[in-house]
Design a protein around this motif. Structure first.
Motif, short mmCIF file in Angstrom:
data_model
loop_
_atom_site.label_atom_id
_atom_site.label_comp_id
_atom_site.label_asym_id
_atom_site.label_seq_id
_atom_site.Cartn_x
_atom_site.Cartn_y
_atom_site.Cartn_z
N ALA A 21 0.81 -1.23 0.00
CA ALA A 21 0.00 0.00 0.00
C ALA A 21 0.85 1.28 0.00
CB ALA A 21 -0.98 -0.02 1.18
N PRO A 22 1.90 1.36 0.83
CA PRO A 22 2.70 2.59 0.78
C PRO A 22 3.29 2.85 -0.60
CG PRO A 22 3.23 1.35 2.76
CD PRO A 22 2.35 0.46 1.91
N LEU A 23 3.54 1.82 -1.38
CA LEU A 23 4.08 2.00 -2.73
C LEU A 23 2.99 2.43 -3.71
CD1 LEU A 23 6.36 -1.19 -2.97
CD2 LEU A 23 7.04 1.13 -2.33
N GLY A 24 1.75 2.51 -3.24
CA GLY A 24 0.66 2.98 -4.10
C GLY A 24 -0.08 1.86 -4.80
N ARG A 26 -2.57 -1.57 -5.19
CA ARG A 26 -3.85 -2.03 -4.62
C ARG A 26 -3.91 -3.55 -4.69
NH1 ARG A 26 -7.79 3.06 -6.20
NH2 ARG A 26 -6.08 4.54 -6.34
N TRP B 324 9.68 4.58 -0.78
CA TRP B 324 8.74 5.26 -1.65
C TRP B 324 7.35 5.26 -1.05
CZ3 TRP B 324 9.26 8.27 -5.71
CH2 TRP B 324 8.16 8.50 -6.55
N ASP B 326 3.47 6.45 -2.12
CA ASP B 326 2.50 6.96 -3.11
C ASP B 326 1.15 6.90 -2.40
OD1 ASP B 326 0.50 7.07 -5.04
OD2 ASP B 326 1.52 5.72 -6.44
#
Lengths: 380, 380
Positions: A21-24, A26, B324, B326
């Motif tokens: 999730a932190p990397l964007g 889903r 990172w 996002d």
């Protein structure tokens, strides 16, 4: 941004989603269980592994599929590869699903194993015992985990009862190894072929279930080099993509291959806080073809598994550099419901932390072997 | 296991949920936005701040309420306290919502501020300029953030245009401070009164929006001690529970209070990887009354904010000890859409990392002030 599909919605899927999730990215999880604990942090599609209509909807919504569970039926994994990208590939999954195929492959890549023999009949079992000697362990070739599907043969009179307990499915008999320690290599290979490994981890089991891990292990550089070389050979042989664990027995300077887990692994949970890029984040990076992250250990770490039910969190929360993980599962005997990781800059500091936590939780027995190993060997 | 309600579903709520999930806690977010980015990791109730029927349903499902956003209407916060536990308390929120009340309180706890005066009319503004001198900054007392609702007065002829731009709502005029650096104290106070603070963080802004942070800051121990003492006095005065940021201007050995943010703060994002217990985890611990976690810096860290749109992630992913983030938001000018944190064991190593990432992303201007500060002062 990618959407990653995960077959299986247990704590491994949960920790994959929390790392991605932190990397964007889903996630979409498939699991038939009402109470899959990954559902607390990611959407879950409730479906059976063989519900191909549901799997078609699943495949249409994701960019890549992966697993939190290695016993997904081979036909499901095969079917998925026709509908989306699947990592690790089903052939690699199939190897890890069958102890006989797995051990044979270990031999082919130059990794010694305990002596073993296929067992499909009582006559086979008698012949196998001649080969392995006693004691030996009779195991189902498929669907075993956490010590399930196993019987120990200590004397010839145990042969028939072991056959009665397990016979009827394909089996393997393995010589009992009087190992000095159990270790694992957690390694990762990306879609581009990039390979990285975490430092060797030492593991302790209780009733066949992982109880504690310690990393990095203080072993000779040559032993570490050989273990990593075998892990790498295995990954390349299988064109493996993602994180996997290679479990080893160490006997003096010998390393014997025990099994491989084609997924993120309980013995790598310490990497969440003990390295800059956890096994979970590296698995996400690998299956998406992103650069792999830093696998160096930051100090030393000990992981304690919570089985059946959680102890009181307070002593862990009150300890510096101690990390609490509650998987959000209801208690059940033998179920992995959480873990704690204690980190430190030195073996001495880690011993003190383990002693305080062990005492406060009345778990001295749980931490004792880890403390003994640190006292004897320190950390690498 | 507790369920934590969060008013506001932006990246702060998202990172709170990601930090609380490993501890076994669940979240329920309230936000009226269709695309609240916290919805990717936690359930969201779509409702307006003044929809009390929806808030009643919200309050009935949670154990404690907190905020990702300080401008929740005071009546909403007050209403909630009658229906559930709310941390920080509405009075603390109200102080931070009004620059005049906030600066007055700073004076009461012994924290100097830039000279300021309340402005409710053009005549007030003329008088206020006599008091502060020029240049000065005219600000709305309420609802300002990221440089919004501000006008700089450089000469007397700017008075009328500034009044025309902002007049009609309560204002404050503040003397312009020729500060040497902007810093923040990120601190946390729990329900039990336990207080902890992270090392001082240095911050850089661009167009009024945080651009980069560096921690720990190399400052005299006495300056650090004073900054922390003021943060603690503020927390105790407000009976504050949770994480907050106290933003300061440093001028030589003077510290001036700029503002307080009654929530986790952008200048504390580096704590996710730069400490054992991040500001997000400590906020969860504080509002639940759990022991607070370790706030020591592990090495040094620089955080780079991504505003408007994300750059290419690859150079950050390829760098060791680089992380990172996002937020899963769509691009929009001036919007905070993500950040990266680079960690290192020494100032030299951090400079190298910043140089490589800055070059690869064509962001030399972005990293230059951080590198200059590291070159001049190192880290604490």
């Amino acid at each position: 941004m990618a959407t990653i599909g995960i077959l299986g919605g247990g704590q491994l899927a949960r920790m994959l989603a929390l790392a991605g999730a932190p990397l964007g990215h889903r996630f979409l999880v498939v699991d038939s269980a009402e109470d899959a604990c990954a559902a607390q942090v990611a959407p879950v599609l409730r479906a059976d592994w063989r519900d191909f209509a549901a799997l078609e909807a699943f495949a249409s919504k994701i960019d890549v599929a992966t697993f939190d569970f290695e016993n997904v039926p081979a036909e499901t994994a095969e079917w998925l590869t026709a509908h989306t990208r699947v990592f690790p590939n089903p052939a690699a999954l199939a190897v890890a699903q069958d102890r006989l195929v797995e051990k044979s492959l270990f031999g082919e890549i130059g990794l010694d194993t305990p002596t073993f023999a296929a067992v499909d009949s009582l006559a086979d079992l008698h012949r196998a015992v001649e080969k392995t000697g006693l004691p030996a362990v009779l195991k189902t070739r498929r669907l075993g985990y956490d010590g399930k599907g196993q019987a120990i043969l200590r004397q010839h009179s145990d042969i028939e009862s072991a056959w009665d307990a397990l016979g009827g499915v394909p089996l393997i008999l393995e010589a009992f190894v009087a190992f000095e320690s159990e270790m694992s290599v957690i390694a990762v290979r990306s879609r581009s072929g990039e390979f990285r490994h975490y430092p060797l981890t030492r593991n302790w089991h209780s009733n066949g279930i992982l109880s504690a891990s310690l990393a990095p292990v203080a072993v000779e550089a040559e032993l570490q080099r050989r273990a990593v070389a075998r892990a790498r050979a295995l990954a390349e042989r299988l064109d493996y993509v993602g994180v996997f664990a290679l479990e080893l027995f160490a006997c003096g300077d010998r390393l014997l291959g025990n099994e491989m887990a084609p997924r993120v692994h309980n013995s790598g949970h310490w990497t969440i806080e003990g390295t800059a890029c956890s096994q979970f984040e590296n698995h996400i990076r690998a299956v998406l073809g992103l650069p792999l992250g830093d696998t160096d250990a930051r100090g030393c770490s000990a992981m304690l598994n919570w089985i059946g039910e959680l102890p009181d969190a307070t002593p862990v929360l009150a300890e510096a550099r101690a990390h609490w993980h509650d998987y959000g599962k209801s208690p059940r005997p033998g179920r992995k419901v959480g873990h704690a990781t204690l980190c430190a800059d030195s073996a001495e500091e880690l011993v003190e932390r383990l002693q305080r936590v062990g005492r406060a939780l009345d778990r001295e027995v749980h931490v004792a072997p880890v403390i003994a190993a640190l006292a004897a060997n320190g950390t690498a």
